[in-house]
Motif scaffolding. Structure first.
Motif, PDB file in Angstrom:
ATOM      1  N   GLN A 394      -4.929   2.499 -11.955  1.00  0.00           N
ATOM      2  CA  GLN A 394      -4.386   3.537 -11.382  1.00  0.00           C
ATOM      3  C   GLN A 394      -4.732   3.917  -9.890  1.00  0.00           C
ATOM      4  OE1 GLN A 394      -5.486   7.458 -13.145  1.00  0.00           O
ATOM      5  NE2 GLN A 394      -7.134   6.806 -14.355  1.00  0.00           N
ATOM      6  N   TYR A 395      -5.917   3.505  -9.793  1.00  0.00           N
ATOM      7  CA  TYR A 395      -7.033   3.338  -8.376  1.00  0.00           C
ATOM      8  C   TYR A 395      -6.061   2.647  -7.188  1.00  0.00           C
ATOM      9  CZ  TYR A 395      -9.258   7.058 -11.071  1.00  0.00           C
ATOM     10  OH  TYR A 395      -9.217   8.434 -10.903  1.00  0.00           O
ATOM     11  N   LEU A 396      -5.378   1.785  -8.056  1.00  0.00           N
ATOM     12  CA  LEU A 396      -4.549   0.584  -6.813  1.00  0.00           C
ATOM     13  C   LEU A 396      -3.135   0.716  -6.466  1.00  0.00           C
ATOM     14  CD1 LEU A 396      -5.482  -2.940  -8.569  1.00  0.00           C
ATOM     15  CD2 LEU A 396      -7.061  -1.114  -7.222  1.00  0.00           C
ATOM     16  N   SER A 397      -2.818   0.224  -5.319  1.00  0.00           N
ATOM     17  CA  SER A 397      -2.150   0.473  -4.951  1.00  0.00           C
ATOM     18  C   SER A 397      -0.718  -0.147  -5.774  1.00  0.00           C
ATOM     19  CB  SER A 397      -1.646  -0.422  -3.307  1.00  0.00           C
ATOM     20  OG  SER A 397      -1.401  -1.797  -3.312  1.00  0.00           O
ATOM     21  N   GLY A 398       0.991  -0.481  -5.762  1.00  0.00           N
ATOM     22  CA  GLY A 398       1.991  -0.923  -6.607  1.00  0.00           C
ATOM     23  C   GLY A 398       1.954  -2.410  -6.699  1.00  0.00           C
ATOM     24  N   GLY A 399       1.589  -3.223  -5.419  1.00  0.00           N
ATOM     25  CA  GLY A 399       2.010  -4.478  -5.113  1.00  0.00           C
ATOM     26  C   GLY A 399       0.062  -4.594  -6.142  1.00  0.00           C
ATOM     27  N   ASN A 400      -0.605  -4.180  -5.916  1.00  0.00           N
ATOM     28  CA  ASN A 400      -2.010  -4.573  -6.561  1.00  0.00           C
ATOM     29  C   ASN A 400      -1.793  -4.769  -7.796  1.00  0.00           C
ATOM     30  OD1 ASN A 400      -4.072  -5.794  -3.759  1.00  0.00           O
ATOM     31  ND2 ASN A 400      -3.548  -3.790  -3.582  1.00  0.00           N
ATOM     32  N   GLN A 401      -1.551  -3.391  -8.307  1.00  0.00           N
ATOM     33  CA  GLN A 401      -1.160  -3.783  -9.700  1.00  0.00           C
ATOM     34  C   GLN A 401      -0.214  -4.821 -10.349  1.00  0.00           C
ATOM     35  OE1 GLN A 401       0.119   0.356 -11.614  1.00  0.00           O
ATOM     36  NE2 GLN A 401      -1.467   1.354 -10.110  1.00  0.00           N
ATOM     37  N   GLN A 402       0.440  -5.011  -9.673  1.00  0.00           N
ATOM     38  CA  GLN A 402       1.112  -5.643  -9.858  1.00  0.00           C
ATOM     39  C   GLN A 402       0.702  -7.287  -9.990  1.00  0.00           C
ATOM     40  OE1 GLN A 402       3.478  -5.920 -12.205  1.00  0.00           O
ATOM     41  NE2 GLN A 402       5.829  -6.349 -11.005  1.00  0.00           N
ATOM     42  N   LYS A 403      -0.478  -7.292  -8.821  1.00  0.00           N
ATOM     43  CA  LYS A 403      -1.276  -8.390  -9.010  1.00  0.00           C
ATOM     44  C   LYS A 403      -2.194  -8.957  -9.676  1.00  0.00           C
ATOM     45  CE  LYS A 403      -1.164  -8.887  -4.084  1.00  0.00           C
ATOM     46  NZ  LYS A 403      -2.136  -8.946  -3.290  1.00  0.00           N
ATOM     47  N   VAL A 404      -2.572  -7.832 -10.493  1.00  0.00           N
ATOM     48  CA  VAL A 404      -3.432  -7.858 -11.792  1.00  0.00           C
ATOM     49  C   VAL A 404      -2.779  -8.085 -12.826  1.00  0.00           C
ATOM     50  CG1 VAL A 404      -4.807  -6.391 -12.866  1.00  0.00           C
ATOM     51  CG2 VAL A 404      -4.952  -5.495 -10.540  1.00  0.00           C
ATOM     52  N   VAL A 405      -1.405  -7.685 -12.967  1.00  0.00           N
ATOM     53  CA  VAL A 405      -0.278  -7.814 -14.394  1.00  0.00           C
ATOM     54  C   VAL A 405      -0.993  -9.749 -13.983  1.00  0.00           C
ATOM     55  CG1 VAL A 405       1.504  -7.837 -15.932  1.00  0.00           C
ATOM     56  CG2 VAL A 405       1.211  -5.238 -13.638  1.00  0.00           C
ATOM     57  N   ILE A 406       0.098  -9.921 -13.046  1.00  0.00           N
ATOM     58  CA  ILE A 406      -0.391 -11.993 -13.033  1.00  0.00           C
ATOM     59  C   ILE A 406      -0.939 -12.544 -13.086  1.00  0.00           C
ATOM     60  CG2 ILE A 406       0.779 -13.606 -11.590  1.00  0.00           C
ATOM     61  CD1 ILE A 406       2.740 -11.538  -9.721  1.00  0.00           C
ATOM     62  N   ALA A 407      -1.921 -11.399 -12.854  1.00  0.00           N
ATOM     63  CA  ALA A 407      -3.475 -12.321 -13.249  1.00  0.00           C
ATOM     64  C   ALA A 407      -4.014 -12.189 -14.537  1.00  0.00           C
ATOM     65  CB  ALA A 407      -4.463 -11.601 -12.610  1.00  0.00           C
ATOM     66  N   LYS A 408      -3.216 -11.205 -15.247  1.00  0.00           N
ATOM     67  CA  LYS A 408      -3.721 -11.654 -16.929  1.00  0.00           C
ATOM     68  C   LYS A 408      -2.487 -12.407 -17.708  1.00  0.00           C
ATOM     69  CE  LYS A 408      -1.378  -8.244 -19.985  1.00  0.00           C
ATOM     70  NZ  LYS A 408      -1.569  -6.667 -19.787  1.00  0.00           N
ATOM     71  N   TRP A 409      -1.245 -12.410 -16.518  1.00  0.00           N
ATOM     72  CA  TRP A 409      -1.124 -13.843 -17.766  1.00  0.00           C
ATOM     73  C   TRP A 409      -1.317 -14.650 -17.565  1.00  0.00           C
ATOM     74  CZ3 TRP A 409       1.517 -12.310 -22.114  1.00  0.00           C
ATOM     75  CH2 TRP A 409       1.788 -11.703 -22.197  1.00  0.00           C
TER      76      TRP A 409
END
Lengths: 492, 331
Positions: A394-409
């Motif tokens: 929740q403390y990351l920016s939107g772009g970084n959050q999306q990168k974490v979603v991609i990392a997850k997959w």
């Protein structure tokens, strides 16, 4: 005092512990214009808006409204001064009617009682004035997202605002809905309301605004007439370096057909058929409500198809749950990153490993060291900017959050990945990184199915584009032949 | 905002540690305060003695066993108001079967668990599959359990439980000094702490509590996990009921009364977030011990026992206020 300027921000500095969110920002805003405000995530746009809206108080500098210095200690004071904000997230009372929402916090009284009749009349006048087709007695929850957004705008202007701040109003709208909103924004400008317009979509800045201010790392870079700059120039100002190509499309490692959908029907989906090859980037275009997300859900076992067949690697599949589809090598980056993509209160590390925890188990037990090491590998590979792997997403920016979603997959190593609006609300720099990731996945032979409302993105990144409209497949275009006009012609 | 995130320190501060282990810090403070008061007031140490602490732990054990289920449900964003009355119903049925019907202890226990599981299944089904709010569903079963227990016993207490179950609540081990039921409490908490922190199932529970939607889109069977926690809660409530009937050597319809709320208070003092997805289940055990330490100390001081409920309320509100305030600060 120059009477041309309705609003002047003078040497505004806003500090948070350890961070200068705004550093000596001076911007003049001309009366009765649409003034663009651009910058990457974290550039200070939101902070600036919050200072103007009275949510934050600046440490230094002053706000000069109509030649008079003012200080807003609360949002109410800013609103009284005529500054209203339409926030990115829609904040309406869903169970109440349109008219009631337009008077939220501004209830009109007559003889000490609520004047419903008067408020409804006034609401109706505003709706008529804007030429909108909205029933003022309708419950807000029954409206489309686009109409809710318009109710937000009407709520703001009903406040007799002189300055309307719009924070990425277009993020959730489709192209056609956008046209309506643009028309309204221009109407408001012609009525003498000054509009500060924030958007990641530069087309809108060029189409609507007369001047644009660029923020970067909390500093004001420049304010210029949009006529004096081109798209690439503006992007370079925002990121502070040469950006290179916006859509760095490379051809993937295309193989044979890996996913085939035959005559799929479910809910609004009618008889959809298409094929996707491995290593391909396959786009799905269409307006919101065209059934794009529904299609992904029906293929992925989230919703049960009523009829039709799905073949993966030539084999007919019947996924009973999403977990079945995941096990079979499919994945979905959902459209709502905040709610669906990530567990916000979990760390970067734990979000990354959530789908494929097997990889961090040793004898059935989670190995902290293995989890730390593997998740870090993926975070590094994807350039996730985070203070630590233990930081909650929740403390990351939107772009970084999306990168974490991609990392997850990527961590799950899915072969066929559905990306639903993968760059929504993400700044240009992070967008380009996500495009490069898509390229890399395609190069590795992974199949990408990209659902997007941004046509330039689909045109720039996909090998083929399927166009949908109201649950029907309207056609399929090759990258070479596709244009925005052709897509528009198909989806209406 | 990435700039903001970089300023957050990844290492835990002392304040965060204190907050994480609020219950332990609280117990330590109580020990210091009450031992001093005891010494000043009576000129001798009555508080910090093994016989007194045996009492505190004994009293904590049954409620803590029930509270474990509650804290796991809180972790997944649910709660169960019927737990206390489940303790009551299952132990009443057990006592009737063992004493009045003369059934073998083993079979009676089996039936107790079957009844507990049935109640848990009804709760779980209504909440996770039908979508009835947990508060309403479990409030309903709470009344059903209580009503059935009164009906079956006619509200008459049943005394003298069979010897075959006395070891659960009345026996001591380790040279006859350590109560078996306290050991049982420690064992269930040790297992639960391990499972929730070190296994995939545990991680998925946290994910479900953190965001049901995100958990669903990660391929987790959210409904099954929620259903499972209600079953687990009912099993632990039944087990708690069994230990309680052995410890008290009698059964009455007041058994287990308010356990579900004490469990919530214990969980929150133990650091389990009301909003779900955060906290350690082991904290709940310390939370329950904290509460009993507080009441024990006050009884020794000669405080009116009726004040205890007032105190419980104060402690709950304080703990929740701390929880909410610290969450607010972060966001």
């Amino acid at each position: 005092m120059d009477n041309n300027y309705i609003l002047t921000l003078k040497n505004i500095t806003k500090e948070f512990p350890g961070v200068k969110a705004l550093d000596d920002v001076t911007i003049n805003i001309e009366r009765g214009t649409i003034h663009g405000l651009v910058g990457e995530n974290g550039a200070g746009k939101s902070t600036l808006i919050k200072v103007l809206a009275g949510i934050y108080q600046p440490n230094k500098g002053e706000i000069i409204l109509d030649g008079k210095p003012c200080r807003f200690n609360s949002p109410i004071e800013a609103r009284r001064a005529g500054i209203s904000v339409v926030h990115q997230e829609i904040k309406l009372a869903e169970p109440l009617s349109v008219a009631e929402n337009m008077f939220l916090g501004n209830v009109q009284l007559k003889n000490g009682l609520v004047d419903w009749k008067g408020m409804r009349r006034r609401a109706w006048e505003i709706v008529e004035d804007l030429g909108m087709d909205i029933d003022i007695n309708a419950q807000v929850s029954s409206l489309t997202v686009a109409k809710k957004q318009i109710v937000e705008i009407m709520h703001a202007i009903n406040n007799n605002s002189r300055i309307l701040i719009m924070d990425e109003p277009s993020a959730v709208l489709t192209d056609r809905e956008l046209e309506v909103m643009f028309r309204i924004v221009k109407q408001l400008r012609d009525k003498g309301i000054t509009i500060i317009y924030i958007s990641h979509r530069l087309d809108e800045i060029f189409g609507l605004c007369s001047n644009v201010s660029v923020l970067r790392d909390g500093c004001h870079i420049d304010t210029i007439p949009v006529a004096s700059v081109d798209r690439q120039g503006l992007i370079n100002m925002m990121v502070g370096r040469e950006m290179g190509q916006e859509y760095p499309k490379e051809v993937g490692n295309v193989g044979g057909t890996i996913l085939e959908v035959k005559n799929l029907s479910r809910g609004i989906l009618q008889d959809i058929s298409f094929e996707v090859k491995s290593g391909e980037v396959f786009g799905i275009s269409g307006l919101v409500g065209a059934g794009r997300t529904e299609l992904a859900r029906a293929i992925l076992g989230i919703d049960k198809p009523e009829s039709g067949e799905v073949y993966v690697r030539g084999k007919k599949v019947h996924y009973r749950t999403f977990a079945d589809a995941i096990r079979d090598g499919l994945g979905l980056i959902p459209e709502d990153r905040k709610l669906q993509g990530l567990v916000q209160i979990m760390s970067v590390k734990r979000n990354t490993t959530l789908v494929n925890m097997k990889r961090v188990l040793r004898a059935g037990v989670i190995s902290s060291s293995l989890e730390e090491k593997l998740s870090k590998e993926y975070a590094d590979k994807l350039h996730v900017v985070t203070p630590s792997m233990e930081t909650e997403v929740q403390y990351l920016s939107g772009g970084n959050q999306q990168k974490v979603v991609i990392a997850k997959w990527l961590f799950q190593n899915s072969e066929i990945l559905f990306l639903d609006e993968p760059t929504r609300g993400i700044d240009v720099g992070a967008k380009a990184e996500i495009y490069r990731l898509i390229n890399r996945m395609a190069k590795e032979g992974k199949t990408i199915i990209m659902i997007s409302s941004e046509m330039p993105e689909l045109l720039g990144m996909c090998d083929r584009i399927m166009v949908m409209h109201e649950g029907h497949k309207m056609g399929e275009l090759n990258a070479a032949e596709a244009t925005q006009e052709k897509i528009m012609a198909l989806c209406s | 905002m990435s700039t903001k995130a970089t300023t957050l320190n990844s290492k835990k501060s002392v304040g965060a540690l204190v907050k994480d282990w609020m219950s332990l810090v609280g117990i330590a403070i109580l020990i210091v305060v009450f031992s001093i008061i005891s010494y000043v007031k009576f000129g001798a140490q009555y508080f910090l003695t093994w016989s007194n602490w045996k009492n505190i732990l004994l009293q904590s054990s049954t409620v803590a066993i029930v509270a474990l289920g509650q804290s796991i449900m809180l972790l997944t964003g649910n709660f169960d108001l019927s737990l206390g009355r489940m303790v009551c119903l299952t132990s009443c049925v057990g006592a009737i079967l063992m004493k009045n019907v003369g059934m073998s202890t083993g079979l009676a226990i089996l039936i107790m668990f079957a009844i507990g599981l049935a109640v848990g299944a009804v709760n779980g089904f209504m909440v996770s599959y039908v979508g009835v709010p947990a508060m309403i569903a479990t409030l309903g079963t709470q009344y059903i359990c209580y009503g059935l227990a009164k009906l079956l016993t006619q509200a008459v207490p049943i005394a003298n439980m069979p010897d075959s179950i006395s070891f659960l609540g009345r026996d001591y081990i380790f040279g006859g000094v350590f109560p078996v039921c306290v050991l049982l409490m420690i064992i269930v908490y040790a297992i639960a702490q391990f499972v929730t922190s070190k296994t995939r199932v545990g991680r998925n529970l946290y994910a479900v509590g953190g965001s049901r939607e995100a958990a669903f889109f990660s391929g987790i069977n959210v409904k099954a996990y929620q259903f499972g926690t209600f079953l687990l809660g009912s099993v632990l409530a039944t087990f708690g009921g069994l230990v309680l009937m052995s410890r008290l050597n009698s059964v009455a319809v007041t058994n287990g009364q308010n356990y579900e709320f004490d469990a919530v208070i214990g969980s929150i003092i133990g650091g389990v977030s009301l909003a779900g997805g955060k906290g350690r289940v082991i904290g709940t055990m310390f939370g329950c011990i904290f509460l009993n330490t507080l009441f024990n100390g006050f009884s020794q001081m000669g405080v009116d026992p009726f004040v205890q409920d007032v105190l419980k309320g104060v402690v709950l509100v304080l703990a929740v206020t701390l929880d909410v305030a610290s969450n607010k600060k972060k966001s």
